[in-house]
Design an enzyme around this catalytic site. Structure first.
Site, PDB file in Angstrom:
ATOM      1  N   TYR A   1      14.585   0.570 -21.968  1.00  0.00           N
ATOM      2  CA  TYR A   1      14.893  -0.854 -21.863  1.00  0.00           C
ATOM      3  C   TYR A   1      14.245  -1.664 -22.985  1.00  0.00           C
ATOM      4  CZ  TYR A   1      16.251   0.550 -17.166  1.00  0.00           C
ATOM      5  OH  TYR A   1      16.848   1.175 -16.098  1.00  0.00           O
TER       6      TYR A   1
ATOM      7  N   ARG B   1      17.246  -2.433  -8.708  1.00  0.00           N
ATOM      8  CA  ARG B   1      15.910  -2.370  -9.312  1.00  0.00           C
ATOM      9  C   ARG B   1      16.009  -2.530 -10.828  1.00  0.00           C
ATOM     10  NH1 ARG B   1      11.586   2.048  -9.942  1.00  0.00           N
ATOM     11  NH2 ARG B   1       9.651   1.047  -9.270  1.00  0.00           N
TER      12      ARG B   1
ATOM     13  N   LYS C   1       0.845  -1.194   0.000  1.00  0.00           N
ATOM     14  CA  LYS C   1       0.000   0.000   0.000  1.00  0.00           C
ATOM     15  C   LYS C   1       0.881   1.244   0.000  1.00  0.00           C
ATOM     16  CE  LYS C   1      -3.727  -2.299   2.554  1.00  0.00           C
ATOM     17  NZ  LYS C   1      -4.586  -2.284   3.761  1.00  0.00           N
TER      18      LYS C   1
END
Length: 248
Positions: A245, A213, A149
């Site tokens: 990417y 990441r 959340k």
């Protein structure tokens, strides 16, 4: 020093092929460095592998650094020595980061906090703030799910089987957050310091949360995820930042 190679390898959960690679690299390392470790000999070793490919050089540096740390832990070495790659790699905009071998991230380490932070980024593509906000109540290990959340909304992310034991270990005694002290989440600097210490211990000094990441992004793309699917997984408002990417 050579006599410690086999005990060191035995202390790690390695496949047969990885054991052979570690053994080969460490035998070369010990042959060149000898029994007495000092900065001059380490520099000599660094120079000896300077012309290898980037991936081979990273592997050898990582293996040697793990071995040096092991020797320091068992008090064979009085000082903690560390090899660093001083070679600067020039990149053009067309070049992208390569996928690294992440097996070492899952091996036993004394830096368990930093390890779990890095695994949550590698496995789920979370940002440091998202990692910090993980609440115990939103982790369902039985169904292998994390309900995340944030201000951007709610995401339900699957947890891989390999990640479960690491989470189980750190959930013990937690009240509100996965990373906390008596119900209070740790500071941003705390996360930075623990991540930095862990990646440095496994030979990946300079590997930031952002670069971890990026590894998740590269692997998901390789697995066939579309730019829209990946954008949703990461909770992005737009896939624009992922376009680089997906350029051919």
């Amino acid at each position: 020093m050579k006599s410690y190679i086999e005990p060191f390898i035995a202390s790690k959960a390695l496949s047969q092929n990885s054991q052979k690679a570690y053994r080969y690299d460490l035998q070369q390392f010990c042959q060149l460095v000898g029994e007495r470790v000092n900065q001059d000999k380490l520099l000599l070793y660094q120079n000896s592998i300077a012309n290898l490919s980037l991936s081979a050089k990273k592997r050898k540096l990582s293996t040697a650094n793990q071995f040096l740390y092991y020797l320091y832990q068992i008090k064979y070495l009085n000082s903690y020595f560390r090899l660093t790659d001083t070679m600067k790699v020039m990149r053009t905009e067309k070049q992208q980061a390569a996928i690294i071998n992440t097996d070492i991230f899952y091996q036993k380490t004394p830096f368990v906090w930093g390890q779990l932070i890095s695994l949550l980024i590698l496995e789920l593509g979370l940002t440091p703030s998202e990692v910090a906000g993980i609440e115990v109540a939103n982790l369902d290990l039985s169904f292998q799910m994390l309900t995340l959340k944030t201000k951007k909304g709610v995401r339900v992310l699957p947890l891989s089987q390999i990640l479960i034991p690491f989470l189980e270990q750190q959930l013990i005694g937690k009240e509100v957050y996965l990373f906390e002290h008596r119900g209070i989440p740790f500071s941003r600097q705390w996360f930075f310091n623990h991540l930095k210490t862990f990646v440095r211990s496994i030979g990946y000094e300079g590997l930031t949360a952002q670069k971890l990441r990026e590894q998740f992004i590269l692997k998901e793309k390789l697995a066939g995820k579309s730019i829209i699917e990946l954008s949703d997984i990461l909770g992005l408002k737009s896939p624009v930042t992922l376009e680089k990417y997906y350029k051919s």
